[in-house]
Write an enzyme that holds these catalytic residues in place. Sequence first.
Site, mmCIF file in Angstrom:
data_model
loop_
_atom_site.group_PDB
_atom_site.id
_atom_site.type_symbol
_atom_site.label_atom_id
_atom_site.label_comp_id
_atom_site.label_asym_id
_atom_site.label_seq_id
_atom_site.Cartn_x
_atom_site.Cartn_y
_atom_site.Cartn_z
ATOM 1 N N LYS A 1 0.648 -1.012 0.032
ATOM 2 C CA LYS A 1 -0.692 -0.068 0.032
ATOM 3 C C LYS A 1 0.580 1.081 0.079
ATOM 4 O O LYS A 1 2.170 1.022 0.390
ATOM 5 C CB LYS A 1 -0.954 -0.006 1.210
ATOM 6 C CG LYS A 1 -2.164 1.298 1.193
ATOM 7 C CD LYS A 1 -2.937 0.862 2.515
ATOM 8 C CE LYS A 1 -3.826 2.169 2.428
ATOM 9 N NZ LYS A 1 -4.857 0.942 3.506
ATOM 10 N N SER B 1 -10.032 -0.737 7.337
ATOM 11 C CA SER B 1 -9.534 -0.863 6.016
ATOM 12 C C SER B 1 -9.102 -1.627 5.157
ATOM 13 O O SER B 1 -8.295 -1.541 3.949
ATOM 14 C CB SER B 1 -8.041 0.091 5.784
ATOM 15 O OG SER B 1 -8.787 1.515 5.381
ATOM 16 N N SER C 1 -9.781 1.789 2.791
ATOM 17 C CA SER C 1 -8.921 2.559 2.061
ATOM 18 C C SER C 1 -7.647 1.504 0.986
ATOM 19 O O SER C 1 -7.011 2.002 0.273
ATOM 20 C CB SER C 1 -8.039 3.691 2.849
ATOM 21 O OG SER C 1 -7.145 3.080 3.740
#
Length: 483
Positions: free
Chosen positions: A73, A172, A148
Amino acid sequence: MNYLDLTIKEIHEALVNKKVTPLELVNEAIKRAKEDKCNAFEYIMEKEAIEMAKTLTEPEKDNLLWGIPFAIKDNISTKDVPTCASSDILKDYVPIYNATIIDKLLAKKAIPFAKVTLDELAMGGTGATGHLGKTTNPYNNERMVGGSSCGSAAVTASAIVPFALGSDTGDSIRKPASYAGLVGFKPTWGRISRYGLFPFTPSLDSLGFFTRSVYDSATILNAVAGYDMHDFTSSKEKVDDYTSDLDKSIKGVKIAVIKEILDTISDTNIQKKFQETLKIYQDLGATINYVSMDRHLLKTLFPTYYIISCAEATSNNANLDGVKFGLNLEGDTFNDSLIKTRSKGFSERIKRRFVIGSYSLMAENQNELYLRAIKNRHKIVDEINKILKDNDVIFLPASPSTAPKFDNKVDQLEDEYLIADNYMVIANFAGLPSLTLPVGFIDNLPFGFNLTAGAFKEKKLFNIAKALEDKSGFYNLSIRTKK
Ligand code: GLN
Protein backbone atom coordinates in the site's frame (compact mmCIF):
# COMPACT_ATOMS: atom_id res chain seq x y z
CA MET A 1 0.86 -24.05 -14.63
CA ASN A 2 0.51 -20.48 -13.49
CA TYR A 3 2.27 -20.39 -10.18
CA LEU A 4 0.94 -16.97 -9.23
CA ASP A 5 -2.51 -18.54 -9.01
CA LEU A 6 -1.31 -20.45 -5.95
CA THR A 7 -1.00 -19.46 -2.29
CA ILE A 8 2.35 -18.55 -0.72
CA LYS A 9 2.71 -22.02 0.78
CA GLU A 10 2.09 -23.70 -2.58
CA ILE A 11 4.36 -21.34 -4.51
CA HIS A 12 7.05 -22.04 -1.93
CA GLU A 13 6.89 -25.75 -2.66
CA ALA A 14 7.22 -25.06 -6.37
CA LEU A 15 10.21 -22.78 -5.71
CA VAL A 16 11.94 -25.34 -3.53
CA ASN A 17 11.35 -28.05 -6.13
CA LYS A 18 12.71 -25.67 -8.76
CA LYS A 19 9.58 -25.87 -10.84
CA VAL A 20 9.61 -22.09 -10.99
CA THR A 21 12.13 -19.35 -10.18
CA PRO A 22 11.63 -15.99 -8.47
CA LEU A 23 12.50 -14.32 -11.77
CA GLU A 24 9.77 -16.22 -13.60
CA LEU A 25 7.30 -15.25 -10.88
CA VAL A 26 8.25 -11.59 -11.19
CA ASN A 27 8.01 -11.64 -14.98
CA GLU A 28 4.57 -13.22 -14.80
CA ALA A 29 3.51 -10.65 -12.19
CA ILE A 30 4.67 -7.83 -14.49
CA LYS A 31 2.64 -9.31 -17.35
CA ARG A 32 -0.45 -9.56 -15.18
CA ALA A 33 0.07 -6.09 -13.73
CA LYS A 34 0.13 -4.63 -17.22
CA GLU A 35 -3.22 -6.28 -17.93
CA ASP A 36 -4.74 -4.89 -14.72
CA LYS A 37 -8.23 -3.47 -15.26
CA CYS A 38 -8.73 -2.23 -11.72
CA ASN A 39 -6.44 0.82 -11.76
CA ALA A 40 -4.60 -0.60 -8.76
CA PHE A 41 -1.05 0.61 -9.34
CA GLU A 42 0.82 3.70 -8.23
CA TYR A 43 4.21 2.36 -9.29
CA ILE A 44 5.30 -1.03 -10.59
CA MET A 45 8.81 -1.79 -9.30
CA GLU A 46 9.69 -3.58 -12.52
CA LYS A 47 13.42 -2.90 -12.57
CA GLU A 48 13.92 -3.30 -8.83
CA ALA A 49 11.95 -6.57 -8.63
CA ILE A 50 13.75 -8.14 -11.59
CA GLU A 51 17.10 -7.14 -10.16
CA MET A 52 16.33 -8.66 -6.80
CA ALA A 53 14.81 -11.82 -8.31
CA LYS A 54 17.99 -12.42 -10.30
CA THR A 55 20.00 -12.61 -7.08
CA LEU A 56 17.74 -15.33 -5.64
CA THR A 57 19.11 -18.55 -7.02
CA GLU A 58 19.23 -21.02 -4.13
CA PRO A 59 15.79 -21.64 -2.56
CA GLU A 60 15.60 -21.63 1.25
CA LYS A 61 13.60 -24.67 2.28
CA ASP A 62 12.46 -23.34 5.64
CA ASN A 63 11.76 -19.79 4.54
CA LEU A 64 8.29 -19.63 3.02
CA LEU A 65 8.66 -16.05 1.90
CA TRP A 66 11.84 -16.61 -0.11
CA GLY A 67 11.32 -15.28 -3.64
CA ILE A 68 7.64 -14.39 -3.14
CA PRO A 69 6.60 -11.12 -4.82
CA PHE A 70 4.26 -8.82 -2.87
CA ALA A 71 2.49 -5.48 -3.23
CA ILE A 72 2.68 -2.54 -0.83
CA LYS A 73 0.00 0.00 0.00
CA ASP A 74 1.46 3.33 -1.00
CA ASN A 75 1.29 4.84 2.48
CA ILE A 76 4.17 2.57 3.51
CA SER A 77 7.62 4.03 3.15
CA THR A 78 9.94 2.38 0.58
CA LYS A 79 13.51 3.55 0.21
CA ASP A 80 14.27 5.08 -3.21
CA VAL A 81 10.80 4.17 -4.48
CA PRO A 82 8.13 6.90 -4.90
CA THR A 83 5.55 6.84 -2.09
CA CYS A 84 2.69 9.32 -2.29
CA ALA A 85 -0.23 7.77 -0.37
CA SER A 86 -2.36 8.42 -3.47
CA SER A 87 -2.28 12.14 -2.66
CA ASP A 88 -1.02 15.08 -4.71
CA ILE A 89 0.47 16.57 -1.56
CA LEU A 90 3.21 13.92 -1.72
CA LYS A 91 3.86 14.32 -5.42
CA ASP A 92 7.34 13.06 -6.34
CA TYR A 93 8.22 12.18 -2.75
CA VAL A 94 10.88 9.47 -2.63
CA PRO A 95 11.56 8.23 0.91
CA ILE A 96 15.11 7.75 2.11
CA TYR A 97 14.23 4.84 4.39
CA ASN A 98 12.22 1.63 4.43
CA ALA A 99 9.36 0.97 6.82
CA THR A 100 10.36 -1.74 9.31
CA ILE A 101 7.79 -4.13 7.82
CA ILE A 102 9.53 -3.78 4.44
CA ASP A 103 12.99 -4.41 5.94
CA LYS A 104 11.66 -7.50 7.73
CA LEU A 105 10.19 -8.89 4.51
CA LEU A 106 13.40 -8.08 2.63
CA ALA A 107 15.32 -9.98 5.29
CA LYS A 108 13.14 -12.98 4.36
CA LYS A 109 13.94 -12.31 0.69
CA ALA A 110 10.34 -11.64 -0.27
CA ILE A 111 10.32 -9.38 -3.34
CA PRO A 112 8.69 -5.92 -3.19
CA PHE A 113 6.85 -5.79 -6.49
CA ALA A 114 4.64 -2.71 -6.61
CA LYS A 115 3.23 0.28 -4.77
CA VAL A 116 -0.54 0.16 -4.95
CA THR A 117 -3.39 2.64 -4.62
CA LEU A 118 -5.41 3.70 -1.58
CA ASP A 119 -8.05 6.20 -0.67
CA GLU A 120 -6.13 9.46 -0.35
CA LEU A 121 -3.90 9.24 2.76
CA ALA A 122 -5.90 6.14 3.83
CA MET A 123 -8.86 8.35 4.72
CA GLY A 124 -11.79 6.63 3.07
CA GLY A 125 -13.62 3.40 2.50
CA THR A 126 -14.57 3.40 -1.18
CA GLY A 127 -11.29 3.07 -3.05
CA ALA A 128 -12.48 5.96 -5.17
CA THR A 129 -10.71 8.94 -3.62
CA GLY A 130 -7.04 8.43 -4.52
CA HIS A 131 -5.41 10.94 -6.92
CA LEU A 132 -5.51 8.40 -9.76
CA GLY A 133 -9.27 7.95 -9.51
CA LYS A 134 -11.27 4.83 -8.73
CA THR A 135 -9.73 1.44 -8.05
CA THR A 136 -12.32 -1.16 -9.01
CA ASN A 137 -13.30 -4.65 -7.92
CA PRO A 138 -11.70 -7.41 -10.03
CA TYR A 139 -14.92 -9.45 -9.81
CA ASN A 140 -16.89 -6.60 -11.37
CA ASN A 141 -15.29 -3.37 -12.50
CA GLU A 142 -18.46 -1.38 -11.94
CA ARG A 143 -18.18 -2.04 -8.27
CA MET A 144 -15.97 -0.91 -5.44
CA VAL A 145 -13.29 -3.15 -4.06
CA GLY A 146 -13.55 -1.03 -0.93
CA GLY A 147 -10.93 0.96 0.88
CA SER A 148 -8.85 2.41 1.96
CA SER A 149 -6.53 -0.49 0.99
CA CYS A 150 -8.16 -0.77 -2.44
CA GLY A 151 -5.08 -1.51 -4.54
CA SER A 152 -3.84 -4.17 -2.11
CA ALA A 153 -7.18 -6.00 -2.25
CA ALA A 154 -7.46 -5.69 -6.03
CA VAL A 155 -4.00 -7.10 -6.82
CA THR A 156 -4.34 -10.03 -4.40
CA ALA A 157 -7.80 -10.97 -5.72
CA SER A 158 -6.47 -10.65 -9.29
CA ALA A 159 -3.64 -13.07 -8.42
CA ILE A 160 -1.02 -10.59 -9.54
CA VAL A 161 0.71 -11.27 -6.21
CA PRO A 162 -0.09 -13.82 -3.48
CA PHE A 163 -0.08 -11.17 -0.76
CA ALA A 164 -0.23 -7.43 -0.25
CA LEU A 165 0.39 -5.12 2.69
CA GLY A 166 -2.32 -2.77 3.88
CA SER A 167 -3.17 -0.56 6.82
CA ASP A 168 -6.29 -0.58 8.95
CA THR A 169 -7.52 2.37 11.02
CA GLY A 170 -11.25 1.64 11.00
CA ASP A 171 -11.67 -1.40 8.77
CA SER A 172 -9.49 -0.60 5.76
CA ILE A 173 -8.16 -4.14 5.38
CA ARG A 174 -11.06 -6.15 6.72
CA LYS A 175 -13.86 -4.52 4.68
CA PRO A 176 -12.12 -4.72 1.26
CA ALA A 177 -11.15 -8.31 2.14
CA SER A 178 -14.86 -9.06 2.32
CA TYR A 179 -15.62 -7.33 -1.00
CA ALA A 180 -12.71 -9.10 -2.71
CA GLY A 181 -13.05 -12.62 -1.26
CA LEU A 182 -9.75 -12.50 0.65
CA VAL A 183 -8.29 -13.15 4.05
CA GLY A 184 -7.67 -9.70 5.52
CA PHE A 185 -5.87 -9.42 8.83
CA LYS A 186 -4.93 -6.71 11.30
CA PRO A 187 -3.00 -7.65 14.46
CA THR A 188 -3.11 -6.36 18.01
CA TRP A 189 -2.09 -2.68 18.17
CA GLY A 190 1.68 -2.64 18.54
CA ARG A 191 2.23 -6.22 17.37
CA ILE A 192 3.76 -4.99 14.10
CA SER A 193 6.00 -1.93 14.12
CA ARG A 194 4.37 1.07 12.45
CA TYR A 195 7.70 2.72 11.69
CA GLY A 196 7.40 3.96 8.12
CA LEU A 197 3.61 3.77 7.93
CA PHE A 198 2.30 7.28 7.26
CA PRO A 199 0.27 8.08 10.37
CA PHE A 200 -3.45 8.67 9.98
CA THR A 201 -4.76 7.98 13.50
CA PRO A 202 -1.84 6.52 15.44
CA SER A 203 -4.01 5.40 18.35
CA LEU A 204 -6.01 3.23 15.90
CA ASP A 205 -3.59 2.48 13.04
CA SER A 206 -2.27 -1.02 12.36
CA LEU A 207 -0.35 -2.53 9.52
CA GLY A 208 -1.71 -5.82 8.20
CA PHE A 209 -2.12 -7.83 5.04
CA PHE A 210 -4.28 -9.51 2.41
CA THR A 211 -3.68 -13.15 1.54
CA ARG A 212 -5.65 -15.96 -0.05
CA SER A 213 -5.39 -18.32 2.89
CA VAL A 214 -5.28 -18.22 6.67
CA TYR A 215 -2.01 -20.16 6.69
CA ASP A 216 -0.37 -17.50 4.53
CA SER A 217 -1.56 -14.76 6.85
CA ALA A 218 -0.07 -16.49 9.91
CA THR A 219 3.15 -17.05 7.96
CA ILE A 220 3.56 -13.36 7.24
CA LEU A 221 2.85 -12.41 10.85
CA ASN A 222 5.68 -14.75 11.89
CA ALA A 223 8.01 -12.69 9.73
CA VAL A 224 6.93 -9.17 10.65
CA ALA A 225 5.77 -9.22 14.29
CA GLY A 226 7.88 -7.92 17.13
CA TYR A 227 9.34 -4.99 19.00
CA ASP A 228 11.16 -2.34 17.02
CA MET A 229 13.34 0.34 18.55
CA HIS A 230 12.16 2.76 15.85
CA ASP A 231 8.57 2.50 17.10
CA PHE A 232 8.22 2.88 20.85
CA THR A 233 4.55 1.89 20.64
CA SER A 234 5.53 -1.52 19.26
CA SER A 235 5.04 -4.27 21.80
CA LYS A 236 7.65 -6.28 23.66
CA GLU A 237 5.16 -9.12 24.12
CA LYS A 238 6.70 -12.43 23.05
CA VAL A 239 6.29 -13.29 19.38
CA ASP A 240 4.60 -16.66 18.86
CA ASP A 241 4.86 -19.14 16.04
CA TYR A 242 1.49 -18.23 14.58
CA THR A 243 1.29 -21.26 12.30
CA SER A 244 1.86 -23.87 15.00
CA ASP A 245 -1.74 -24.22 16.30
CA LEU A 246 -3.58 -23.78 13.04
CA ASP A 247 -4.96 -27.30 12.87
CA LYS A 248 -5.74 -27.68 16.55
CA SER A 249 -9.27 -28.80 17.39
CA ILE A 250 -11.59 -25.90 18.24
CA LYS A 251 -13.66 -28.04 20.57
CA GLY A 252 -14.76 -25.95 23.54
CA VAL A 253 -13.96 -22.63 21.86
CA LYS A 254 -16.44 -19.90 22.78
CA ILE A 255 -17.76 -17.74 19.99
CA ALA A 256 -19.74 -14.58 20.77
CA VAL A 257 -22.25 -13.09 18.34
CA ILE A 258 -23.38 -9.55 19.14
CA LYS A 259 -27.14 -9.70 18.55
CA GLU A 260 -27.72 -5.99 17.98
CA ILE A 261 -25.11 -5.89 15.20
CA LEU A 262 -26.36 -9.04 13.46
CA ASP A 263 -29.96 -7.82 13.69
CA THR A 264 -29.31 -4.66 11.69
CA ILE A 265 -28.29 -6.65 8.60
CA SER A 266 -31.18 -6.85 6.17
CA ASP A 267 -29.66 -9.08 3.46
CA THR A 268 -31.29 -12.49 3.83
CA ASN A 269 -28.52 -14.30 1.92
CA ILE A 270 -25.93 -13.05 4.38
CA GLN A 271 -28.15 -13.91 7.35
CA LYS A 272 -28.74 -17.42 6.00
CA LYS A 273 -25.07 -18.01 5.35
CA PHE A 274 -24.26 -16.75 8.82
CA GLN A 275 -26.57 -19.29 10.43
CA GLU A 276 -25.08 -22.08 8.29
CA THR A 277 -21.62 -21.02 9.36
CA LEU A 278 -22.56 -21.00 13.04
CA LYS A 279 -23.72 -24.56 12.50
CA ILE A 280 -20.29 -25.48 11.08
CA TYR A 281 -18.67 -24.06 14.19
CA GLN A 282 -21.09 -25.94 16.46
CA ASP A 283 -20.40 -29.17 14.63
CA LEU A 284 -16.72 -28.60 15.27
CA GLY A 285 -17.45 -28.43 18.97
CA ALA A 286 -17.54 -24.66 19.53
CA THR A 287 -20.16 -22.97 21.69
CA ILE A 288 -22.09 -20.02 20.29
CA ASN A 289 -23.04 -17.31 22.77
CA TYR A 290 -25.40 -14.58 21.70
CA VAL A 291 -24.44 -11.47 23.62
CA SER A 292 -25.94 -8.00 23.82
CA MET A 293 -24.60 -4.50 23.50
CA ASP A 294 -26.47 -1.27 24.08
CA ARG A 295 -27.89 -0.21 20.72
CA HIS A 296 -27.40 3.47 21.47
CA LEU A 297 -23.77 2.87 22.28
CA LEU A 298 -23.39 0.98 19.00
CA LYS A 299 -24.88 3.93 17.15
CA THR A 300 -22.11 6.12 18.53
CA LEU A 301 -19.34 3.96 17.01
CA PHE A 302 -19.08 5.84 13.76
CA PRO A 303 -19.34 9.42 15.12
CA THR A 304 -16.84 8.53 17.86
CA TYR A 305 -14.45 7.13 15.26
CA TYR A 306 -14.92 10.16 13.09
CA ILE A 307 -14.07 12.70 15.78
CA ILE A 308 -11.04 10.78 17.03
CA SER A 309 -9.69 9.98 13.58
CA CYS A 310 -10.18 13.50 12.20
CA ALA A 311 -8.58 15.04 15.29
CA GLU A 312 -5.52 12.81 15.13
CA ALA A 313 -5.29 13.10 11.34
CA THR A 314 -5.27 16.90 11.56
CA SER A 315 -2.29 17.01 13.86
CA ASN A 316 -0.42 14.08 12.29
CA ASN A 317 -0.63 15.49 8.79
CA ALA A 318 0.57 18.95 9.81
CA ASN A 319 4.02 18.00 8.53
CA LEU A 320 2.69 17.82 4.97
CA ASP A 321 3.40 21.46 4.25
CA GLY A 322 5.53 21.25 1.13
CA VAL A 323 8.60 22.56 2.93
CA LYS A 324 10.40 19.32 3.68
CA PHE A 325 9.03 17.08 0.92
CA GLY A 326 6.22 16.62 -1.56
CA LEU A 327 4.39 19.30 -3.49
CA ASN A 328 5.74 22.81 -3.04
CA LEU A 329 4.06 25.90 -4.44
CA GLU A 330 5.79 29.25 -4.27
CA GLY A 331 4.21 32.11 -2.36
CA ASP A 332 5.02 35.71 -1.43
CA THR A 333 5.56 34.71 2.17
CA PHE A 334 6.20 31.45 4.01
CA ASN A 335 2.56 31.26 5.11
CA ASP A 336 1.33 32.06 1.65
CA SER A 337 3.34 29.13 0.27
CA LEU A 338 1.93 26.75 2.92
CA ILE A 339 -1.62 27.85 2.19
CA LYS A 340 -1.20 27.46 -1.57
CA THR A 341 0.49 24.06 -1.23
CA ARG A 342 -2.03 22.59 1.18
CA SER A 343 -5.00 24.06 -0.69
CA LYS A 344 -3.87 22.43 -3.91
CA GLY A 345 -2.30 19.25 -2.50
CA PHE A 346 -5.24 17.89 -0.51
CA SER A 347 -8.60 17.01 -2.01
CA GLU A 348 -11.80 18.55 -0.66
CA ARG A 349 -12.54 15.37 1.30
CA ILE A 350 -9.29 15.53 3.22
CA LYS A 351 -9.74 19.22 3.94
CA ARG A 352 -13.19 18.52 5.30
CA ARG A 353 -11.67 15.99 7.73
CA PHE A 354 -9.06 18.53 8.81
CA VAL A 355 -11.76 21.13 9.43
CA ILE A 356 -13.71 18.68 11.60
CA GLY A 357 -10.48 17.67 13.37
CA SER A 358 -9.44 21.26 14.08
CA TYR A 359 -12.93 22.20 15.19
CA SER A 360 -13.14 19.34 17.66
CA LEU A 361 -9.70 20.17 19.04
CA MET A 362 -10.36 23.91 19.58
CA ALA A 363 -10.17 24.84 23.25
CA GLU A 364 -13.83 25.86 23.37
CA ASN A 365 -15.03 22.61 21.73
CA GLN A 366 -12.64 20.05 23.13
CA ASN A 367 -14.75 18.95 26.08
CA GLU A 368 -17.88 18.61 24.03
CA LEU A 369 -16.26 16.82 21.07
CA TYR A 370 -12.77 15.36 21.30
CA LEU A 371 -12.73 14.47 25.00
CA ARG A 372 -16.28 13.20 24.88
CA ALA A 373 -15.33 10.92 21.99
CA ILE A 374 -12.34 9.63 23.95
CA LYS A 375 -14.54 8.86 26.96
CA ASN A 376 -17.04 7.10 24.75
CA ARG A 377 -14.27 5.06 23.17
CA HIS A 378 -13.36 3.81 26.64
CA LYS A 379 -16.96 2.87 27.31
CA ILE A 380 -17.07 0.82 24.11
CA VAL A 381 -13.72 -0.82 24.84
CA ASP A 382 -14.91 -1.80 28.34
CA GLU A 383 -17.99 -3.47 26.85
CA ILE A 384 -15.95 -5.38 24.29
CA ASN A 385 -13.38 -6.54 26.79
CA LYS A 386 -16.21 -7.78 28.99
CA ILE A 387 -17.49 -9.90 26.08
CA LEU A 388 -14.01 -11.21 25.36
CA LYS A 389 -13.43 -12.13 28.97
CA ASP A 390 -16.05 -14.86 28.61
CA ASN A 391 -15.45 -15.67 24.94
CA ASP A 392 -12.52 -16.45 22.64
CA VAL A 393 -13.76 -14.47 19.67
CA ILE A 394 -16.51 -12.21 18.43
CA PHE A 395 -17.94 -13.44 15.13
CA LEU A 396 -20.07 -11.39 12.72
CA PRO A 397 -20.55 -10.62 9.01
CA ALA A 398 -17.80 -8.21 7.91
CA SER A 399 -20.26 -6.10 5.98
CA PRO A 400 -24.04 -5.94 5.48
CA SER A 401 -23.61 -6.32 1.70
CA THR A 402 -21.34 -7.44 -1.11
CA ALA A 403 -19.29 -4.78 -2.93
CA PRO A 404 -21.51 -1.76 -3.65
CA LYS A 405 -21.66 0.16 -6.94
CA PHE A 406 -19.77 3.44 -6.99
CA ASP A 407 -22.92 5.52 -7.16
CA ASN A 408 -24.46 3.62 -4.29
CA LYS A 409 -26.31 6.00 -1.97
CA VAL A 410 -26.69 4.93 1.62
CA ASP A 411 -28.66 6.62 4.33
CA GLN A 412 -25.92 7.39 6.81
CA LEU A 413 -28.40 7.78 9.63
CA GLU A 414 -29.85 4.28 9.23
CA ASP A 415 -28.85 1.73 11.85
CA GLU A 416 -27.67 -0.68 9.16
CA TYR A 417 -25.06 1.87 8.12
CA LEU A 418 -24.21 3.20 11.56
CA ILE A 419 -23.93 -0.22 13.15
CA ALA A 420 -23.46 -3.13 10.70
CA ASP A 421 -21.39 -1.17 8.16
CA ASN A 422 -19.08 0.40 10.69
CA TYR A 423 -18.83 -1.84 13.72
CA MET A 424 -15.42 -3.28 12.80
CA VAL A 425 -13.82 -0.10 14.17
CA ILE A 426 -14.36 -1.73 17.56
CA ALA A 427 -11.17 -3.77 16.99
CA ASN A 428 -9.24 -0.53 16.42
CA PHE A 429 -10.73 1.21 19.46
CA ALA A 430 -9.64 -1.71 21.62
CA GLY A 431 -6.45 -2.52 19.66
CA LEU A 432 -7.54 -6.12 19.02
CA PRO A 433 -6.49 -8.62 16.36
CA SER A 434 -9.20 -9.10 13.75
CA LEU A 435 -9.54 -11.11 10.57
CA THR A 436 -12.02 -11.32 7.71
CA LEU A 437 -12.28 -14.47 5.62
CA PRO A 438 -14.40 -15.34 2.58
CA VAL A 439 -17.51 -17.45 3.11
CA GLY A 440 -19.59 -17.20 -0.04
CA PHE A 441 -20.84 -15.44 -3.16
CA ILE A 442 -24.03 -13.54 -3.91
CA ASP A 443 -24.58 -12.82 -7.62
CA ASN A 444 -20.94 -13.62 -8.40
CA LEU A 445 -19.64 -11.21 -5.76
CA PRO A 446 -17.76 -12.57 -2.76
CA PHE A 447 -18.42 -11.67 0.86
CA GLY A 448 -16.75 -12.49 4.14
CA PHE A 449 -17.23 -12.87 7.87
CA ASN A 450 -15.08 -11.37 10.58
CA LEU A 451 -13.49 -12.74 13.73
CA THR A 452 -12.03 -10.56 16.50
CA ALA A 453 -10.06 -11.96 19.44
CA GLY A 454 -8.52 -10.62 22.64
CA ALA A 455 -5.25 -8.68 22.61
CA PHE A 456 -2.26 -10.83 21.55
CA LYS A 457 -4.51 -13.82 20.89
CA GLU A 458 -3.52 -14.00 17.23
CA LYS A 459 -2.73 -17.68 17.48
CA LYS A 460 -6.22 -18.51 18.66
CA LEU A 461 -7.73 -16.21 16.05
CA PHE A 462 -5.91 -17.96 13.18
CA ASN A 463 -6.84 -21.36 14.61
CA ILE A 464 -10.57 -20.50 14.69
CA ALA A 465 -10.42 -18.94 11.22
CA LYS A 466 -8.59 -21.92 9.71
CA ALA A 467 -11.18 -24.34 11.14
CA LEU A 468 -13.84 -22.52 9.15
CA GLU A 469 -11.71 -22.18 6.02
CA ASP A 470 -11.13 -25.97 6.02
CA LYS A 471 -14.87 -26.64 6.15
CA SER A 472 -16.21 -23.85 3.97
CA GLY A 473 -14.05 -24.67 0.96
CA PHE A 474 -13.42 -20.97 0.34
CA TYR A 475 -9.67 -21.20 0.07
CA ASN A 476 -7.37 -19.41 -2.35
CA LEU A 477 -10.05 -17.35 -4.07
CA SER A 478 -9.10 -15.08 -6.93
CA ILE A 479 -10.67 -14.14 -10.22
CA ARG A 480 -8.40 -16.74 -11.83
CA THR A 481 -9.20 -19.63 -9.52
CA LYS A 482 -12.90 -18.94 -8.98
CA LYS A 483 -14.88 -22.10 -9.47
N1 GLN B 1 -13.34 3.98 6.11
C1 GLN B 1 -12.74 4.52 7.29
C2 GLN B 1 -12.42 5.98 7.04
O1 GLN B 1 -12.95 6.52 6.15
C3 GLN B 1 -11.55 3.71 7.69
C4 GLN B 1 -10.29 4.03 6.98
C5 GLN B 1 -9.11 3.16 7.39
O2 GLN B 1 -9.25 2.15 8.09
N2 GLN B 1 -7.92 3.61 6.99
O3 GLN B 1 -11.70 6.63 7.71
